[in-house]
Write an enzyme that holds these catalytic residues in place. Structure first.
Site, mmCIF file in Angstrom:
data_model
loop_
_atom_site.group_PDB
_atom_site.id
_atom_site.type_symbol
_atom_site.label_atom_id
_atom_site.label_comp_id
_atom_site.label_asym_id
_atom_site.label_seq_id
_atom_site.Cartn_x
_atom_site.Cartn_y
_atom_site.Cartn_z
ATOM 1 N N SER A 1 33.224 76.135 27.719
ATOM 2 C CA SER A 1 33.191 77.258 28.480
ATOM 3 C C SER A 1 34.401 78.262 27.861
ATOM 4 O O SER A 1 35.604 77.610 27.347
ATOM 5 C CB SER A 1 33.855 77.006 30.053
ATOM 6 N N TYR B 1 38.959 71.251 36.176
ATOM 7 C CA TYR B 1 37.675 71.686 35.626
ATOM 8 C C TYR B 1 37.967 72.304 34.207
ATOM 9 O O TYR B 1 37.182 71.636 33.035
ATOM 10 C CB TYR B 1 36.905 72.860 36.336
ATOM 11 N N LYS C 1 36.705 70.489 30.280
ATOM 12 C CA LYS C 1 36.058 71.008 28.969
ATOM 13 C C LYS C 1 37.003 70.676 27.799
ATOM 14 O O LYS C 1 36.312 70.509 26.836
ATOM 15 C CB LYS C 1 35.859 72.767 29.343
HETATM 16 P P1 NAD Z 1 24.825 73.702 37.666
HETATM 17 O O1 NAD Z 1 25.526 72.946 38.626
HETATM 18 O O2 NAD Z 1 23.484 74.472 37.831
HETATM 19 O O3 NAD Z 1 23.966 72.530 36.507
HETATM 20 C C1 NAD Z 1 24.741 71.079 36.329
HETATM 21 C C2 NAD Z 1 23.429 70.194 36.781
HETATM 22 O O4 NAD Z 1 23.980 68.890 36.438
HETATM 23 C C3 NAD Z 1 23.183 70.094 38.055
HETATM 24 O O5 NAD Z 1 21.757 70.141 38.256
HETATM 25 C C4 NAD Z 1 23.642 68.707 38.647
HETATM 26 O O6 NAD Z 1 22.841 68.549 39.647
HETATM 27 C C5 NAD Z 1 23.733 68.155 37.570
HETATM 28 N N1 NAD Z 1 24.613 67.206 37.439
HETATM 29 C C6 NAD Z 1 26.171 67.128 37.693
HETATM 30 N N2 NAD Z 1 26.632 65.837 37.590
HETATM 31 C C7 NAD Z 1 25.612 64.928 37.135
HETATM 32 C C8 NAD Z 1 25.536 63.557 36.838
HETATM 33 N N3 NAD Z 1 26.812 62.763 36.902
HETATM 34 N N4 NAD Z 1 24.209 63.233 36.458
HETATM 35 C C9 NAD Z 1 23.443 63.892 36.296
HETATM 36 N N5 NAD Z 1 23.205 65.071 36.696
HETATM 37 C C10 NAD Z 1 24.492 65.798 37.032
HETATM 38 O O7 NAD Z 1 25.632 74.259 36.634
HETATM 39 P P2 NAD Z 1 25.206 75.279 35.513
HETATM 40 O O8 NAD Z 1 25.669 76.576 35.528
HETATM 41 O O9 NAD Z 1 23.952 75.117 35.051
HETATM 42 O O10 NAD Z 1 26.336 74.574 34.272
HETATM 43 C C11 NAD Z 1 25.845 73.756 33.314
HETATM 44 C C12 NAD Z 1 26.977 73.293 32.258
HETATM 45 O O11 NAD Z 1 27.643 74.578 31.927
HETATM 46 C C13 NAD Z 1 28.099 72.648 33.021
HETATM 47 O O12 NAD Z 1 28.606 71.668 32.373
HETATM 48 C C14 NAD Z 1 29.171 73.825 33.282
HETATM 49 O O13 NAD Z 1 30.507 73.270 33.288
HETATM 50 C C15 NAD Z 1 28.837 74.585 32.117
HETATM 51 N N6 NAD Z 1 29.294 76.043 32.195
HETATM 52 C C16 NAD Z 1 28.778 76.862 33.012
HETATM 53 C C17 NAD Z 1 29.380 78.114 33.144
HETATM 54 C C18 NAD Z 1 28.681 78.984 34.156
HETATM 55 O O14 NAD Z 1 29.300 79.795 34.748
HETATM 56 N N7 NAD Z 1 27.585 78.405 34.842
HETATM 57 C C19 NAD Z 1 30.174 78.691 32.286
HETATM 58 C C20 NAD Z 1 30.588 77.714 31.225
HETATM 59 C C21 NAD Z 1 30.322 76.430 31.144
HETATM 60 C C1 WQD Z 2 34.091 87.368 37.527
HETATM 61 C C2 WQD Z 2 34.898 88.478 37.875
HETATM 62 C C3 WQD Z 2 36.439 88.249 39.407
HETATM 63 C C4 WQD Z 2 33.932 87.028 42.721
HETATM 64 C C5 WQD Z 2 34.088 81.352 36.155
HETATM 65 C C6 WQD Z 2 35.002 80.299 35.838
HETATM 66 C C7 WQD Z 2 34.716 79.940 34.207
HETATM 67 C C8 WQD Z 2 33.361 80.081 33.942
HETATM 68 C C9 WQD Z 2 32.563 81.178 34.521
HETATM 69 C C10 WQD Z 2 32.419 77.738 33.907
HETATM 70 C C11 WQD Z 2 36.270 87.995 38.044
HETATM 71 C C12 WQD Z 2 35.315 88.956 40.063
HETATM 72 C C13 WQD Z 2 34.270 87.467 41.515
HETATM 73 C C14 WQD Z 2 33.922 87.900 43.775
HETATM 74 C C15 WQD Z 2 35.007 89.526 42.217
HETATM 75 N N1 WQD Z 2 32.920 79.005 34.544
HETATM 76 N N2 WQD Z 2 34.870 88.684 41.261
HETATM 77 N N3 WQD Z 2 34.476 89.154 43.574
HETATM 78 O O1 WQD Z 2 36.248 83.790 36.975
HETATM 79 O O2 WQD Z 2 35.295 84.899 34.960
HETATM 80 O O3 WQD Z 2 34.579 82.475 35.386
HETATM 81 O O4 WQD Z 2 32.876 81.165 35.917
HETATM 82 O O5 WQD Z 2 32.913 77.192 33.026
HETATM 83 O O6 WQD Z 2 35.376 78.612 34.064
HETATM 84 O O7 WQD Z 2 36.275 80.409 35.995
HETATM 85 O O8 WQD Z 2 33.774 84.252 36.823
HETATM 86 O O9 WQD Z 2 32.120 85.155 38.169
HETATM 87 O O10 WQD Z 2 33.923 84.118 39.284
HETATM 88 O O11 WQD Z 2 34.315 86.248 38.386
HETATM 89 O O12 WQD Z 2 35.845 90.433 42.180
HETATM 90 O O13 WQD Z 2 33.204 87.675 45.028
HETATM 91 O O14 WQD Z 2 34.190 88.832 39.242
HETATM 92 O O15 WQD Z 2 37.923 88.495 39.960
HETATM 93 O O16 WQD Z 2 37.123 89.201 37.613
HETATM 94 P P1 WQD Z 2 35.134 84.108 36.074
HETATM 95 P P2 WQD Z 2 33.427 84.840 38.179
#
Ligand code: NAD
Ligand code: WQD
Length: 342
Positions: free
Chosen positions: A127, A152, A156
């Site tokens: 991330s 969290y 990562k």
């Molecule tokens: P998500 O929660 O939709 O998907 C994660 C999936 O993993 C879920 O279906 C959950 O049920 C499953 N899961 C969790 N723990 C588990 C376990 N112990 N065994 C089996 N399954 C398990 O999230 P996402 O948005 O699809 O994110 C996927 C990955 O990408 C995560 O590692 C997340 O940290 C990373 N990521 C997400 C974002 C984002 O903003 N969505 C940004 C950067 C990184």
């Molecule tokens: C985006 C922008 C908020 C909600 C998060 C995690 C990051 C990654 C992605 C996993 C920011 C603003 C948001 C609202 C708002 N996940 N906002 N009103 O914070 O960039 O990243 O998700 O790895 O680790 O921290 O994403 O979508 O929460 O926010 O104004 O109700 O929107 O302040 O500027 P963020 P976000």
């Protein structure tokens, strides 16, 4: 003739389900495992409907080493994409052990079994959170990581290090960490998408739920940042484009084009977009007006972060393509599908 099989842990989740679709479209076989802790089996059905393939699904917790071992015994995959993790930043501050256990113990299980079974390729969901508040923008893969501000974020960074160390130590093991920026949007079919539980923490699900009438008003967290319009800047990456980046990374691994045993790629658009621009873009794309107000800053938010994507463009041959307007239309189409509003 399928290329080969890819195990997708967390494949019922938001990014995993979209990636399953793109992998299958690219000729791979996919096996999905998920414990459904943050997703529904309906997502797997969605993948099956979109692809027309009866994708195997096993309800398995990746923390459960014995259950995971059975998956390794049953399926002959050479690559794993490890999405399975918890991802709520705020919750991780309140319950750090829940996050360290699920995000690290499970990942170590995956790495150990890949080594034991001689399966070569591990793709890890990292991330942009690892960059924290960067000193220079855009961020390249060489931009130093900042000390994590949440458990969290720490998981990562630690998982990246675990993968780096395993690939250095274990001959034949290869790893890629993709650092996602802000994934948004949904598949054009509206059969799969993001399914947040409870009140959404992320911007786009909050916007779509406000438009759907589930939330009264979107709060914009701060308009007094040192940015062009005072709101924060992010790099919003379409989830289908993001899924395609996984295919490109798996291709690189399976075709043995990696230059190092462990590699990192930023996956974003390279274009900063402000919160206000995103809100107005959503209104324009969907022809509606959103109820929103400006409130104070949210603790822990960084002012601005966006990707330098040159490395991914050049080495993966991948580039974000879907226009933001289309992505924002897909987010709304998915919300309407979920709420039965179509
Ligand atoms: P998500 O929660 O939709 O998907 C994660 C999936 O993993 C879920 O279906 C959950 O049920 C499953 N899961 C969790 N723990 C588990 C376990 N112990 N065994 C089996 N399954 C398990 O999230 P996402 O948005 O699809 O994110 C996927 C990955 O990408 C995560 O590692 C997340 O940290 C990373 N990521 C997400 C974002 C984002 O903003 N969505 C940004 C950067 C990184
Ligand atoms: C985006 C922008 C908020 C909600 C998060 C995690 C990051 C990654 C992605 C996993 C920011 C603003 C948001 C609202 C708002 N996940 N906002 N009103 O914070 O960039 O990243 O998700 O790895 O680790 O921290 O994403 O979508 O929460 O926010 O104004 O109700 O929107 O302040 O500027 P963020 P976000």
């Amino acid at each position: 003739m399928a290329k080969e099989t890819v195990l997708i842990s967390g494949g019922a989740g938001y990014i995993g389900s979209h990636t399953a679709v793109e992998l299958i479209a690219a000729g791979y076989d996919a096996v999905i495992i998920d414990n459904l802790s943050n997703s529904e089996a309906a997502a797997v059905e969605g993948v099956r409907r979109i692809t027309g393939v009866d994708v195997p699904f096993e309800r398995v917790d990746t923390c459960d080493e014995a259950a995971l071992r059975r998956v390794f015994e049953k399926y002959d995959f050479g690559s794993v994409i490890h999405f399975a993790a918890y991802k709520a930043v705020g919750e991780s501050v309140a319950e750090p052990l829940k996050y360290y256990r699920n995000n690290l113990a499970s990942f170590m299980n995956v790495c150990a079994l890949m080594k034991e079974f001689g399966r070569p390729n591990i793709l890890f969901s990292s991330s942009a959170t690892v960059y924290g508040e960067p000193d220079t923008l855009p961020v390249t893969e060489q931009t130093p990581r900042k000390p994590a501000t949440s458990p969290y974020g720490n998981t990562k960074q630690m998982a990246e290090d675990i993968l780096h160390d395993c690939c250095a130590a274990y001959e034949g093991l290869h790893g890629i960490a993709l650092r996602y920026f802000n994934p948004i949007g949904a598949h054009p079919s509206a059969l799969i998408g993001e399914l947040p539980r409870g009140v959404p923490q992320n911007l786009v699900p909050y916007i779509t739920q406000t438009a759907a009438g589930l939330r009264e008003c979107l709060s914009i967290f701060g308009d007094d940042y040192d940015t062009p319009d005072g709101t924060c800047l992010r790099d919003y990456i379409d989830v289908v484009d993001l899924a395609k980046a996984h295919v490109a990374a798996v291709d690189r691994m399976t075709q043995r084009r990696m230059k190092e045993a462990y590699e990192i790629f930023n996956i974003g658009t390279g274009t900063p977009v402000s919160v206000l621009e995103l809100v107005k873009g959503f209104e324009r794309a969907n022809g509606l007006t959103l109820n929103y107000k400006i409130v104070g800053r949210r603790a822990g938010d960084v002012k601005a972060v966006w990707a330098d994507t040159q490395r991914a463009n050049k080495e993966l041959g991948w580039k974000a393509e879907r226009p933001l307007e289309e992505t924002l239309r897909s987010a709304w189409a998915w919300e309407k599908h979920v709420r039965g509003m179509n």
